[in-house]
Design an enzyme around this catalytic site. Structure first.
Site, PDB file in Angstrom:
ATOM      1  N   CYS A   8      65.751  99.919  38.661  1.00 28.37           N
ATOM      2  CA  CYS A   8      66.792 100.598  37.565  1.00 28.37           C
ATOM      3  C   CYS A   8      66.924 102.100  38.306  1.00 28.37           C
ATOM      4  CB  CYS A   8      66.241 100.439  36.110  1.00 28.37           C
ATOM      5  SG  CYS A   8      64.546 101.333  35.703  1.00 28.37           S
ATOM      6  N   ASN A  11      63.075 103.983  36.692  1.00 25.56           N
ATOM      7  CA  ASN A  11      61.992 103.318  36.975  1.00 25.56           C
ATOM      8  C   ASN A  11      60.869 103.716  35.765  1.00 25.56           C
ATOM      9  OD1 ASN A  11      59.258 102.896  39.395  1.00 25.56           O
ATOM     10  ND2 ASN A  11      60.109 101.237  38.056  1.00 25.56           N
ATOM     11  N   CYS A  13      62.107 102.848  32.195  1.00 26.87           N
ATOM     12  CA  CYS A  13      62.449 102.020  31.129  1.00 26.87           C
ATOM     13  C   CYS A  13      62.767 100.528  31.537  1.00 26.87           C
ATOM     14  CB  CYS A  13      63.669 102.579  30.415  1.00 26.87           C
ATOM     15  SG  CYS A  13      63.498 104.043  29.538  1.00 26.87           S
ATOM     16  N   ARG A  14      63.763 100.248  32.089  1.00 32.82           N
ATOM     17  CA  ARG A  14      64.281  98.758  32.297  1.00 32.82           C
ATOM     18  C   ARG A  14      63.309  98.032  33.282  1.00 32.82           C
ATOM     19  NH1 ARG A  14      70.145 100.164  33.425  1.00 32.82           N
ATOM     20  NH2 ARG A  14      69.006 101.942  34.008  1.00 32.82           N
ATOM     21  N   SER A  15      63.112  98.767  34.568  1.00 37.63           N
ATOM     22  CA  SER A  15      62.299  97.830  35.514  1.00 37.63           C
ATOM     23  C   SER A  15      60.950  97.816  35.201  1.00 37.63           C
ATOM     24  CB  SER A  15      62.774  98.433  36.964  1.00 37.63           C
ATOM     25  OG  SER A  15      62.322  99.816  37.131  1.00 37.63           O
ATOM     26  N   ASP A 123      71.036 100.692  29.626  1.00 35.67           N
ATOM     27  CA  ASP A 123      70.258 101.881  29.852  1.00 35.67           C
ATOM     28  C   ASP A 123      69.945 102.091  28.331  1.00 35.67           C
ATOM     29  OD1 ASP A 123      68.814 103.757  30.290  1.00 35.67           O
ATOM     30  OD2 ASP A 123      70.205 104.736  31.710  1.00 35.67           O
TER      31      ASP A 123
HETATM   32  P1  4NP Z   1      65.704 103.459  33.358  1.00 39.27           P
HETATM   33  O1  4NP Z   1      66.237 104.511  32.380  1.00 39.27           O
HETATM   34  O2  4NP Z   1      66.838 103.430  34.515  1.00 39.27           O
HETATM   35  O3  4NP Z   1      65.882 102.185  32.748  1.00 39.27           O
HETATM   36  O4  4NP Z   1      64.497 103.657  33.827  1.00 39.27           O
HETATM   37  C1  4NP Z   1      66.501 105.965  32.570  1.00 39.27           C
HETATM   38  C2  4NP Z   1      65.386 106.770  32.753  1.00 39.27           C
HETATM   39  C3  4NP Z   1      65.514 108.008  33.057  1.00 39.27           C
HETATM   40  C4  4NP Z   1      66.822 108.249  33.142  1.00 39.27           C
HETATM   41  C5  4NP Z   1      67.948 107.758  33.036  1.00 39.27           C
HETATM   42  C6  4NP Z   1      67.777 106.410  32.700  1.00 39.27           C
HETATM   43  N1  4NP Z   1      67.212 109.987  33.488  1.00 39.27           N
HETATM   44  O5  4NP Z   1      68.301 110.316  33.605  1.00 39.27           O
HETATM   45  O6  4NP Z   1      66.192 110.649  33.770  1.00 39.27           O
END
Ligand code: 4NP
Length: 154
Positions: A8, A11, A13-15, A123
């Site tokens: 994602c 790294n 939340c989703r992955s 997201d």
């Molecule tokens: P992820 O979510 O891609 O599912 O881990 C996010 C985590 C952090 C950020 C964006 C999305 N960020 O902008 O820091």
């Protein structure tokens, strides 16, 4: 197929949630596949998953706390058989970075479950609890499909 990498953006939340959901489903099916997760940005390197991802995973009996964020590296494209991107932006970034002779197949994760009707795992970072629950539901549907596909191919 022996190994899968989930990717994602951050790294956190989703992955990592995907890694935990797939680990649980595969283990329950008695299937052994190496799993890992990574992000396309380095900002959260070394950190555990987002506390909301840990919390909502725990509500379903999943353990995420031990995972640590890292950015995708070049060797990932050689080390893993399949790389699953959570959304189109992740997919495009992976395709851009993929070395010429890398063996990994790069796909959108929800292509595992086309009948789910959503191509991308949204997201949840800037949203509320509902987003994390929705991510878990989608990942679980995809993981269930992968297990069915592996069993059907045996
Ligand atoms: P992820 O979510 O891609 O599912 O881990 C996010 C985590 C952090 C950020 C964006 C999305 N960020 O902008 O820091």
């Amino acid at each position: 197929m022996k190994s899968i990498l989930f990717v994602c953006l951050g790294n956190i939340c989703r992955s990592p949630t995907a890694q935990a959901v797939f680990a649980d489903r595969l283990e329950r099916a008695g299937l052994v596949i190496e799993l890992d997760s990574a992000g396309t940005i380095p900002h959260h390197q070394g950190r555990p998953p987002d506390s909301r991802a840990i919390h909502h995973g725990r509500l379903r009996g999943l353990e995420l706390e031990h995972l640590r964020a890292r950015e995708v590296v070049e060797t990932d494209f050689h080390r893993f058989d399949r790389i699953f991107a959570m959304d189109r932006a992740n997919l495009a970034e992976l395709q851009r970075r993929q070395p010429t002779r890398a063996a990994a197949s790069i796909e959108l994760l929800m292509s595992l479950a086309p009948d789910y009707g959503l191509e991308e795992v949204p997201d949840p970072y800037y949203g509320g609890d509902q987003g994390f629950e929705r991510v878990l539901d989608m990942l679980d549907a995809a993981a269930q499909r992968l297990v069915e596909q592996i069993i059907a191919a045996c």
